[in-house]
Scaffold this motif. Structure first.
Motif, PDB file in Angstrom:
ATOM      1  N   LEU A 188      12.869 -21.499   3.037  1.00 13.67           N
ATOM      2  CA  LEU A 188      12.159 -20.337   3.563  1.00 13.67           C
ATOM      3  C   LEU A 188      10.955 -20.058   2.667  1.00 13.67           C
ATOM      4  N   ASP A 189       9.797 -19.864   3.300  1.00 16.76           N
ATOM      5  CA  ASP A 189       8.649 -19.356   2.548  1.00 16.76           C
ATOM      6  C   ASP A 189       8.801 -17.843   2.498  1.00 16.76           C
ATOM      7  N   LEU A 190       9.441 -17.379   1.449  1.00 15.80           N
ATOM      8  CA  LEU A 190       9.903 -16.001   1.368  1.00 15.80           C
ATOM      9  C   LEU A 190       8.772 -14.990   1.529  1.00 15.80           C
ATOM     10  N   SER A 191       7.672 -15.234   0.853  1.00 12.84           N
ATOM     11  CA  SER A 191       6.563 -14.280   0.888  1.00 12.84           C
ATOM     12  C   SER A 191       5.955 -14.170   2.282  1.00 12.84           C
ATOM     13  N   ALA A 192       5.877 -15.288   2.980  1.00 15.97           N
ATOM     14  CA  ALA A 192       5.328 -15.268   4.336  1.00 15.97           C
ATOM     15  C   ALA A 192       6.316 -14.683   5.343  1.00 15.97           C
ATOM     16  N   ALA A 193       7.591 -14.999   5.182  1.00 14.09           N
ATOM     17  CA  ALA A 193       8.597 -14.569   6.160  1.00 14.09           C
ATOM     18  C   ALA A 193       8.701 -13.054   6.261  1.00 14.09           C
ATOM     19  N   PHE A 194       8.547 -12.363   5.128  1.00 11.91           N
ATOM     20  CA  PHE A 194       8.722 -10.909   5.115  1.00 11.91           C
ATOM     21  C   PHE A 194       7.397 -10.176   4.948  1.00 11.91           C
ATOM     22  N   THR A 195       6.368 -10.697   5.600  1.00 16.34           N
ATOM     23  CA  THR A 195       5.063 -10.041   5.586  1.00 16.34           C
ATOM     24  C   THR A 195       5.067  -8.913   6.607  1.00 16.34           C
ATOM     25  N   PHE A 196       5.353  -7.714   6.133  1.00 14.99           N
ATOM     26  CA  PHE A 196       5.383  -6.529   7.002  1.00 14.99           C
ATOM     27  C   PHE A 196       4.226  -5.584   6.715  1.00 14.99           C
ATOM     28  N   GLY A 197       3.562  -5.732   5.571  1.00 22.43           N
ATOM     29  CA  GLY A 197       2.452  -4.849   5.227  1.00 22.43           C
ATOM     30  C   GLY A 197       2.553  -4.339   3.806  1.00 22.43           C
ATOM     31  N   VAL A 198       1.460  -3.751   3.328  1.00 23.58           N
ATOM     32  CA  VAL A 198       1.398  -3.276   1.944  1.00 23.58           C
ATOM     33  C   VAL A 198       1.251  -1.755   1.861  1.00 23.58           C
ATOM     34  N   TRP A 199       1.261  -1.102   2.998  1.00 21.33           N
ATOM     35  CA  TRP A 199       1.165   0.344   3.023  1.00 21.33           C
ATOM     36  C   TRP A 199       2.560   0.947   2.832  1.00 21.33           C
ATOM     37  N   PRO A 200       2.626   2.231   2.447  1.00 21.20           N
ATOM     38  CA  PRO A 200       3.942   2.864   2.280  1.00 21.20           C
ATOM     39  C   PRO A 200       4.832   2.643   3.492  1.00 21.20           C
ATOM     40  N   ARG A 201       6.136   2.545   3.267  1.00 22.08           N
ATOM     41  CA  ARG A 201       7.187   2.251   4.249  1.00 22.08           C
ATOM     42  C   ARG A 201       7.198   0.784   4.623  1.00 22.08           C
ATOM     43  N   LYS A 202       6.087   0.250   5.106  1.00 23.34           N
ATOM     44  CA  LYS A 202       6.044  -1.176   5.417  1.00 23.34           C
ATOM     45  C   LYS A 202       6.238  -2.003   4.146  1.00 23.34           C
ATOM     46  N   ALA A 203       5.588  -1.578   3.071  1.00 21.16           N
ATOM     47  CA  ALA A 203       5.705  -2.295   1.804  1.00 21.16           C
ATOM     48  C   ALA A 203       7.125  -2.213   1.261  1.00 21.16           C
ATOM     49  N   GLU A 204       7.768  -1.072   1.441  1.00 22.53           N
ATOM     50  CA  GLU A 204       9.139  -0.905   0.960  1.00 22.53           C
ATOM     51  C   GLU A 204      10.107  -1.796   1.733  1.00 22.53           C
ATOM     52  N   LEU A 205       9.916  -1.873   3.047  1.00 18.56           N
ATOM     53  CA  LEU A 205      10.757  -2.747   3.868  1.00 18.56           C
ATOM     54  C   LEU A 205      10.576  -4.206   3.453  1.00 18.56           C
ATOM     55  N   ALA A 206       9.324  -4.631   3.325  1.00 15.85           N
ATOM     56  CA  ALA A 206       9.053  -6.018   2.936  1.00 15.85           C
ATOM     57  C   ALA A 206       9.655  -6.328   1.566  1.00 15.85           C
TER      58      ALA A 206
END
Length: 278
Positions: free
Chosen positions: A200-218
């Protein structure tokens, strides 16, 4: 060459308000963003997340750390071009810096460029010796993993996103837990091409965003994959940093332009759980 702690610089803005431009990118950049926002909170810095269209006149603008200020990417370069001469002050959080000589040469004297490796530090000094340049460590080292896990707003939602992303790569959480070593190698332009096999390319797989909430989920999904693995092999810098924070055995390989090697030498070689392979 003086080494700085980021907190030494940012504590000047305690009890004040700043604009924060998160470095856009993958789950590794989400980890950086969460760590940055946690540090802002600890220092009592009020921040407003902004984009490239922000009106920054008279404001202190803090640009997120990472590996964006190199010829492969443009976001930080564009931000510096747009905000310089308008913002009251610009601070670039710890970055790998290559190229971009034209932008560096004309930065105002009150701009601060933080570097996360010695080569980046020397690169900036060679171009603009009047620039305020500092050598420090990647922002992800400021991450409080316990705080992140404790503040999950919706555990079921987080777990569902995590499981679904694994399934898209024909994996389950149990698969990662049972493998002696999980392979988290990149599949993008920074790959050396020496590691054709990856779970798994971990960093790419969990690209949800860098803003609050999205960054926390990622960041939660990113950390969870590492936490549940027995050990890790990777050429993703933030997989290695997260492994260090979690005490997970990790073998780190270099990326295409040597970023991992120099950050390992500066920041990771003292962490016993992480080793570097040429």
């Amino acid at each position: 060459m003086r080494r700085y702690q980021v907190t030494e610089v940012l504590k000047e803005f305690s009890n004040k308000s700043v604009f924060y431009f998160p470095n856009p990118g993958n789950a590794g950049d989400s980890l950086i963003s969460v760590a940055t926002m946690q540090l802002f909170k600890r220092l009592n810095i009020t921040f407003k997340p902004v984009g490239l269209d922000a009106k920054v006149e008279g404001q202190v603008v803090i640009l997120g750390g990472g590996g964006n200020f190199i010829p492969l990417y443009t976001a930080i370069r564009t931000a510096l071009e747009r905000f310089s001469g308008k913002a009251k002050r610009i601070i670039l959080l710890p970055h790998t810096i290559r190229g971009n000589e034209d932008v560096i040469a004309f930065l105002p004297s009150n701009a601060i460029l933080m570097c996360r490796d010695a080569e980046s530090y020397q690169h900036v000094l060679n171009i603009n010796p009047k620039c305020e340049v500092m050598l420090t460590h990647d922002m992800a080292f400021h991450l409080d993993t316990e705080e992140l896990y404790a503040n999950i707003p919706d555990p079921d939602h987080y777990q569902q996103n995590y499981t679904e992303k694994l399934q898209l790569n024909n994996l389950t959480p149990r698969d990662l837990a049972q493998k002696p070593e999980s392979y988290f190698f990149r599949r993008d332009t920074e790959s050396t091409g020496r590691h054709p096999t990856t779970d798994l390319d971990l960093s790419a797989a969990f690209t949800f965003g860098v803003w609050p909430r999205k960054a926390e989920l990622a960041s939660w999904c990113f950390l969870e994959a590492i936490r549940t693995s027995q050990s890790v092999a990777t050429d993703r810098l933030h997989v290695a940093i997260a492994s260090a924070l979690l005490g997970k055995p990790c073998r780190l390989h270099d990326n295409s332009y040597g970023k991992n090697r120099v950050v390992f030498q500066h920041s990771l070689r003292s962490w016993s759980s992480v080793s570097f392979l040429n």
